[in-house]
Write a protein that holds these residues in place. Structure first.
Motif, PDB file in Angstrom:
ATOM      1  N   LYS A  43      59.083  65.738  13.280  1.00 50.67           N
ATOM      2  CA  LYS A  43      57.847  65.766  14.077  1.00 50.67           C
ATOM      3  C   LYS A  43      57.824  64.607  15.080  1.00 50.67           C
ATOM      4  N   TRP A  44      58.302  63.461  14.655  1.00 47.21           N
ATOM      5  CA  TRP A  44      58.383  62.298  15.550  1.00 47.21           C
ATOM      6  C   TRP A  44      59.363  62.562  16.690  1.00 47.21           C
ATOM      7  N   HIS A  45      60.491  63.170  16.353  1.00 49.72           N
ATOM      8  CA  HIS A  45      61.535  63.441  17.337  1.00 49.72           C
ATOM      9  C   HIS A  45      61.046  64.440  18.389  1.00 49.72           C
ATOM     10  N   LEU A  46      60.244  65.428  17.964  1.00 47.85           N
ATOM     11  CA  LEU A  46      59.807  66.480  18.879  1.00 47.85           C
ATOM     12  C   LEU A  46      58.517  66.138  19.613  1.00 47.85           C
ATOM     13  N   ALA A  47      57.782  65.150  19.114  1.00 49.61           N
ATOM     14  CA  ALA A  47      56.480  64.829  19.706  1.00 49.61           C
ATOM     15  C   ALA A  47      56.626  64.030  21.003  1.00 49.61           C
ATOM     16  N   ASP A  48      55.618  64.161  21.861  1.00 48.01           N
ATOM     17  CA  ASP A  48      55.547  63.320  23.060  1.00 48.01           C
ATOM     18  C   ASP A  48      54.860  62.021  22.631  1.00 48.01           C
ATOM     19  N   THR A  49      55.651  60.997  22.426  1.00 43.49           N
ATOM     20  CA  THR A  49      55.125  59.749  21.858  1.00 43.49           C
ATOM     21  C   THR A  49      54.967  58.638  22.891  1.00 43.49           C
ATOM     22  N   ARG A  50      54.972  58.994  24.156  1.00 46.35           N
ATOM     23  CA  ARG A  50      54.891  57.964  25.200  1.00 46.35           C
ATOM     24  C   ARG A  50      53.566  57.201  25.137  1.00 46.35           C
ATOM     25  N   ALA A  51      52.524  57.859  24.623  1.00 44.86           N
ATOM     26  CA  ALA A  51      51.217  57.201  24.551  1.00 44.86           C
ATOM     27  C   ALA A  51      51.014  56.469  23.223  1.00 44.86           C
ATOM     28  N   VAL A  52      51.994  56.542  22.318  1.00 42.34           N
ATOM     29  CA  VAL A  52      51.873  55.877  21.007  1.00 42.34           C
ATOM     30  C   VAL A  52      52.147  54.393  21.175  1.00 42.34           C
ATOM     31  N   GLN A  53      51.134  53.575  20.933  1.00 48.24           N
ATOM     32  CA  GLN A  53      51.287  52.134  21.110  1.00 48.24           C
ATOM     33  C   GLN A  53      51.873  51.456  19.873  1.00 48.24           C
ATOM     34  N   THR A  54      51.595  52.016  18.692  1.00 48.22           N
ATOM     35  CA  THR A  54      52.071  51.416  17.445  1.00 48.22           C
ATOM     36  C   THR A  54      52.793  52.477  16.621  1.00 48.22           C
ATOM     37  N   PRO A  55      54.106  52.618  16.811  1.00 47.27           N
ATOM     38  CA  PRO A  55      54.847  53.657  16.092  1.00 47.27           C
ATOM     39  C   PRO A  55      54.689  53.584  14.572  1.00 47.27           C
ATOM     40  N   VAL A  56      54.672  52.362  14.005  1.00 46.41           N
ATOM     41  CA  VAL A  56      54.577  52.257  12.556  1.00 46.41           C
ATOM     42  C   VAL A  56      53.272  52.850  12.045  1.00 46.41           C
TER      43      VAL A  56
END
Length: 327
Positions: A43-56
């Motif tokens: 899910k992490w690999h496929l998600a658009d995470t550019r707006a995620v400020q804190t991955p943990v």
């Protein structure tokens, strides 16, 4: 791989051990925990995470919610089993991996892991996050989609339920605990029924993932009946050793080099007269796989092969490793 892909992989690997430790504390099964972490990675690999400020935080939230969903299904299955269900033991390895170090940092004894089975999934998640991973109530609130006050109450109720179920208010003295575990190992190996009776309280609690009490238990006094059962289990093995499992010393039973049983001990903590008040017995082959991977016959054979190939190996062995590699 793109730069974003590399960043994603690096961010995930940096917290993978923490996620695995969290999922294991939630589910009590390493295999199920690894499945959860794999689902989270996809899910992490496929998600658009550019707006995620804190991955943990993002990954911890997804891991917790995925584990809660899986736990709801697992608890229904476990409740329908004819025999008891016990968490899979996670052995403290001789050469700790990142996952092992993460578990040590989030230390929670095997006995407490068993008691966690009494909690509802949300209660278990809140308790594990707060007690084992030092998350504050605001963080837990974001993960469970509750208010901080509600999460504080959930943790308070969970702690009270565990104490009513027999969770110790404080960890036993390590030296005293190790001493009684060693006495249990020696008595089992010597088949010394008298010494075994001295070790147990009058009415010990025995929990197993398989039926452990035969007909003799029905007419025998509580301690005597359970001692006969434990002795019978030990007779099916030909060696008993003490190893560290999740920070606590336990007795491991071997038959022809393979692990066939684990005995996890709870004591009353009474100074000078410590007694065994609870014993958890794990005999299921699947739950013992992690132990066998580290101290079973195949693991020892591989170690001996490396030693034979390299006459002067640089191998550090733990004092509780149950094999003399120079014999």
């Amino acid at each position: 791989m793109t730069k974003q892909g590399n960043d994603k992989a690096s961010s995930f690997e940096a917290v993978r051990a923490r996620l695995l430790g969290l999922a294991y504390r939630m589910l009590g099964s390493r295999a199920e925990a690894e499945d959860v972490v794999q689902d989270v990675w996809l899910k992490w690999h496929l998600a658009d995470t550019r707006a995620v400020q804190t991955p943990v935080a993002w990954l911890t939230t997804l891991t917790t919610r995925t584990a809660i969903d899986r736990l709801r299904h697992a608890q229904r299955e476990r409740a329908s089993q004819a025999t008891g269900w016990l968490p899979e033991p996670w052995l403290d390895e001789v050469a700790p991996s990142a996952e092992e170090l993460a578990l040590r940092a989030a230390e929670m004894s095997y006995g407490v892991m068993l008691l966690l089975e009494r909690l509802k999934p949300d209660e278990r998640a809140a308790f594990v996050l707060h007690e084992a991973f030092d998350c504050d109530y605001a963080e837990i609130a974001g993960i469970l989609e509750r208010t901080p006050a509600a999460c504080r109450q959930i943790v308070h109720r969970a702690r009270a339920r565990l104490q009513r179920a027999g969770a110790p208010s404080q960890r036993p003295d390590p030296a005293a605990h190790a001493q009684i575990v060693e006495r249990l190992r020696a008595a089992l190996e010597a088949q010394d029924r008298t010494d075994l009776l001295r070790l147990f309280s009058d009415s010990p609690e025995i929990v197993s993932d398989a039926p452990v009490c035969g007909p003799a238990c029905a007419s025998a006094p509580a301690a005597a009946g359970w001692v006969d059962t434990v002795t019978s289990l030990a007779q099916q093995a030909n060696n008993a050793e003490v190893v560290s499992v999740q920070g606590a010393m336990c007795v491991v039973l071997f038959f022809e080099g393979d692990v066939v049983g684990l005995l996890d001990v709870w004591t009353d903590g009474v100074e000078g007269s410590t007694k065994i008040i609870s014993l958890r017995i794990v005999t299921g082959e699947e739950r013992l796989q992690a132990l066998n991977r580290v101290v079973g016959r195949a693991a020892v054979t591989q170690l001996l092969t490396r030693i034979q190939q390299n006459p002067t190996p640089s191998i550090t062995m733990g004092s509780d490793f149950p094999v003399d590699v120079h014999a």
